[in-house]
Design a protein around this motif. Structure first.
Motif, PDB file in Angstrom:
ATOM      1  N   LEU A 150       5.194 -13.050 -15.148  1.00  0.00           N
ATOM      2  CA  LEU A 150       6.443 -12.370 -14.815  1.00  0.00           C
ATOM      3  C   LEU A 150       7.242 -13.185 -13.809  1.00  0.00           C
ATOM      4  CD1 LEU A 150       4.934  -8.811 -14.435  1.00  0.00           C
ATOM      5  CD2 LEU A 150       6.016  -9.797 -16.450  1.00  0.00           C
ATOM      6  N   ASP A 151       8.569 -12.987 -13.781  1.00  0.00           N
ATOM      7  CA  ASP A 151       9.390 -13.722 -12.820  1.00  0.00           C
ATOM      8  C   ASP A 151       9.135 -13.225 -11.401  1.00  0.00           C
ATOM      9  OD1 ASP A 151      10.819 -11.355 -12.548  1.00  0.00           O
ATOM     10  OD2 ASP A 151      12.573 -12.069 -13.623  1.00  0.00           O
ATOM     11  N   SER A 152       9.563 -14.007 -10.427  1.00  0.00           N
ATOM     12  CA  SER A 152       9.224 -13.706  -9.024  1.00  0.00           C
ATOM     13  C   SER A 152       9.821 -12.386  -8.546  1.00  0.00           C
ATOM     14  CB  SER A 152       9.651 -14.847  -8.109  1.00  0.00           C
ATOM     15  OG  SER A 152      11.043 -15.028  -8.164  1.00  0.00           O
ATOM     16  N   GLU A 153      11.019 -12.063  -8.994  1.00  0.00           N
ATOM     17  CA  GLU A 153      11.645 -10.796  -8.589  1.00  0.00           C
ATOM     18  C   GLU A 153      10.824  -9.612  -9.093  1.00  0.00           C
ATOM     19  OE1 GLU A 153      15.644  -8.359  -9.730  1.00  0.00           O
ATOM     20  OE2 GLU A 153      15.878 -10.505  -9.336  1.00  0.00           O
ATOM     21  N   THR A 154      10.389  -9.686 -10.321  1.00  0.00           N
ATOM     22  CA  THR A 154       9.568  -8.620 -10.905  1.00  0.00           C
ATOM     23  C   THR A 154       8.217  -8.550 -10.222  1.00  0.00           C
ATOM     24  OG1 THR A 154      10.672  -8.967 -13.029  1.00  0.00           O
ATOM     25  CG2 THR A 154       8.621  -7.712 -13.064  1.00  0.00           C
ATOM     26  N   GLN A 155       7.638  -9.708  -9.913  1.00  0.00           N
ATOM     27  CA  GLN A 155       6.360  -9.731  -9.203  1.00  0.00           C
ATOM     28  C   GLN A 155       6.472  -9.058  -7.840  1.00  0.00           C
ATOM     29  OE1 GLN A 155       4.947 -13.767  -8.955  1.00  0.00           O
ATOM     30  NE2 GLN A 155       4.265 -13.795 -11.074  1.00  0.00           N
ATOM     31  N   GLU A 156       7.541  -9.347  -7.107  1.00  0.00           N
ATOM     32  CA  GLU A 156       7.728  -8.737  -5.786  1.00  0.00           C
ATOM     33  C   GLU A 156       7.888  -7.223  -5.897  1.00  0.00           C
ATOM     34  OE1 GLU A 156       7.517  -9.900  -2.661  1.00  0.00           O
ATOM     35  OE2 GLU A 156       6.771 -11.723  -3.624  1.00  0.00           O
ATOM     36  N   ARG A 157       8.653  -6.778  -6.886  1.00  0.00           N
ATOM     37  CA  ARG A 157       8.862  -5.338  -7.065  1.00  0.00           C
ATOM     38  C   ARG A 157       7.550  -4.646  -7.423  1.00  0.00           C
ATOM     39  NH1 ARG A 157      10.105  -2.628 -11.589  1.00  0.00           N
ATOM     40  NH2 ARG A 157      10.800  -4.504 -12.668  1.00  0.00           N
ATOM     41  N   LEU A 158       6.795  -5.241  -8.334  1.00  0.00           N
ATOM     42  CA  LEU A 158       5.514  -4.652  -8.719  1.00  0.00           C
ATOM     43  C   LEU A 158       4.515  -4.690  -7.577  1.00  0.00           C
ATOM     44  CD1 LEU A 158       5.150  -6.032 -12.346  1.00  0.00           C
ATOM     45  CD2 LEU A 158       5.580  -3.674 -11.654  1.00  0.00           C
ATOM     46  N   LEU A 159       4.552  -5.743  -6.761  1.00  0.00           N
ATOM     47  CA  LEU A 159       3.661  -5.829  -5.610  1.00  0.00           C
ATOM     48  C   LEU A 159       3.966  -4.719  -4.607  1.00  0.00           C
ATOM     49  CD1 LEU A 159       1.373  -7.307  -4.175  1.00  0.00           C
ATOM     50  CD2 LEU A 159       3.087  -8.811  -3.179  1.00  0.00           C
ATOM     51  N   SER A 160       5.234  -4.439  -4.377  1.00  0.00           N
ATOM     52  CA  SER A 160       5.576  -3.367  -3.437  1.00  0.00           C
ATOM     53  C   SER A 160       5.137  -2.007  -3.977  1.00  0.00           C
ATOM     54  CB  SER A 160       7.068  -3.376  -3.109  1.00  0.00           C
ATOM     55  OG  SER A 160       7.832  -3.008  -4.220  1.00  0.00           O
ATOM     56  N   VAL A 161       5.279  -1.797  -5.273  1.00  0.00           N
ATOM     57  CA  VAL A 161       4.825  -0.546  -5.888  1.00  0.00           C
ATOM     58  C   VAL A 161       3.302  -0.438  -5.787  1.00  0.00           C
ATOM     59  CG1 VAL A 161       4.620   0.701  -8.079  1.00  0.00           C
ATOM     60  CG2 VAL A 161       6.795  -0.328  -7.427  1.00  0.00           C
ATOM     61  N   SER A 162       2.629  -1.554  -6.022  1.00  0.00           N
ATOM     62  CA  SER A 162       1.171  -1.579  -5.947  1.00  0.00           C
ATOM     63  C   SER A 162       0.690  -1.311  -4.521  1.00  0.00           C
ATOM     64  CB  SER A 162       0.641  -2.923  -6.440  1.00  0.00           C
ATOM     65  OG  SER A 162      -0.757  -2.947  -6.408  1.00  0.00           O
ATOM     66  N   LYS A 163       1.396  -1.858  -3.524  1.00  0.00           N
ATOM     67  CA  LYS A 163       1.030  -1.602  -2.116  1.00  0.00           C
ATOM     68  C   LYS A 163       1.117  -0.115  -1.809  1.00  0.00           C
ATOM     69  CE  LYS A 163       2.262  -5.929   0.123  1.00  0.00           C
ATOM     70  NZ  LYS A 163       3.184  -6.576   1.073  1.00  0.00           N
ATOM     71  N   GLU A 164       2.188   0.509  -2.266  1.00  0.00           N
ATOM     72  CA  GLU A 164       2.347   1.947  -2.046  1.00  0.00           C
ATOM     73  C   GLU A 164       1.227   2.728  -2.723  1.00  0.00           C
ATOM     74  OE1 GLU A 164       6.229   2.945  -3.456  1.00  0.00           O
ATOM     75  OE2 GLU A 164       7.235   1.739  -1.922  1.00  0.00           O
ATOM     76  N   ASP A 165       0.872   2.310  -3.921  1.00  0.00           N
ATOM     77  CA  ASP A 165      -0.194   2.975  -4.671  1.00  0.00           C
ATOM     78  C   ASP A 165      -1.533   2.838  -3.951  1.00  0.00           C
ATOM     79  OD1 ASP A 165      -1.502   4.266  -6.839  1.00  0.00           O
ATOM     80  OD2 ASP A 165      -1.960   2.323  -7.739  1.00  0.00           O
ATOM     81  N   VAL A 166      -1.863   1.625  -3.529  1.00  0.00           N
ATOM     82  CA  VAL A 166      -3.128   1.383  -2.831  1.00  0.00           C
ATOM     83  C   VAL A 166      -3.152   2.131  -1.507  1.00  0.00           C
ATOM     84  CG1 VAL A 166      -4.496  -0.392  -1.644  1.00  0.00           C
ATOM     85  CG2 VAL A 166      -3.614  -0.829  -3.930  1.00  0.00           C
ATOM     86  N   GLU A 167      -2.031   2.113  -0.795  1.00  0.00           N
ATOM     87  CA  GLU A 167      -1.964   2.794   0.498  1.00  0.00           C
ATOM     88  C   GLU A 167      -2.128   4.304   0.337  1.00  0.00           C
ATOM     89  OE1 GLU A 167       0.360   1.957   4.603  1.00  0.00           O
ATOM     90  OE2 GLU A 167       1.551   1.912   2.780  1.00  0.00           O
ATOM     91  N   SER A 168      -1.555   4.860  -0.716  1.00  0.00           N
ATOM     92  CA  SER A 168      -1.688   6.306  -0.907  1.00  0.00           C
ATOM     93  C   SER A 168      -3.105   6.683  -1.329  1.00  0.00           C
ATOM     94  CB  SER A 168      -0.674   6.808  -1.933  1.00  0.00           C
ATOM     95  OG  SER A 168      -1.000   6.347  -3.221  1.00  0.00           O
TER      96      SER A 168
END
Length: 65
Positions: A9-27
């Motif tokens: 995936l492109d870097s913008e998509t990777q960053e967006r998915l990483l932020s979503v994943s961080k929220e998921d892991v944190e919750s």
């Protein structure tokens, strides 16, 4: 259908998915990560990012075109 993994995936998509994943892991396991970080004198943000990356690589990304 096109099957991709996270590195395709492109870097913008990777960053967006990483932020979503961080929220998921944190919750799901934020308190356990915080306790582990405090117990083992580790940086919480680094642990969170590592877990978020592991979480992302467990996903299958499917795109319908």
């Amino acid at each position: 259908m096109v099957y991709l993994n996270f590195t395709n995936l492109d870097s913008e998509t990777q960053e967006r998915l990483l932020s979503v994943s961080k929220e998921d892991v944190e919750s799901r396991s934020g308190t356990e990560l915080l306790q582990f970080a405090e117990t083992h004198d580790k940086d919480y943000d680094t642990l969170l990012e590592e877990e978020a990356m592991r979480n992302l690589y467990s996903y299958d990304f499917v795109f319908n075109m």
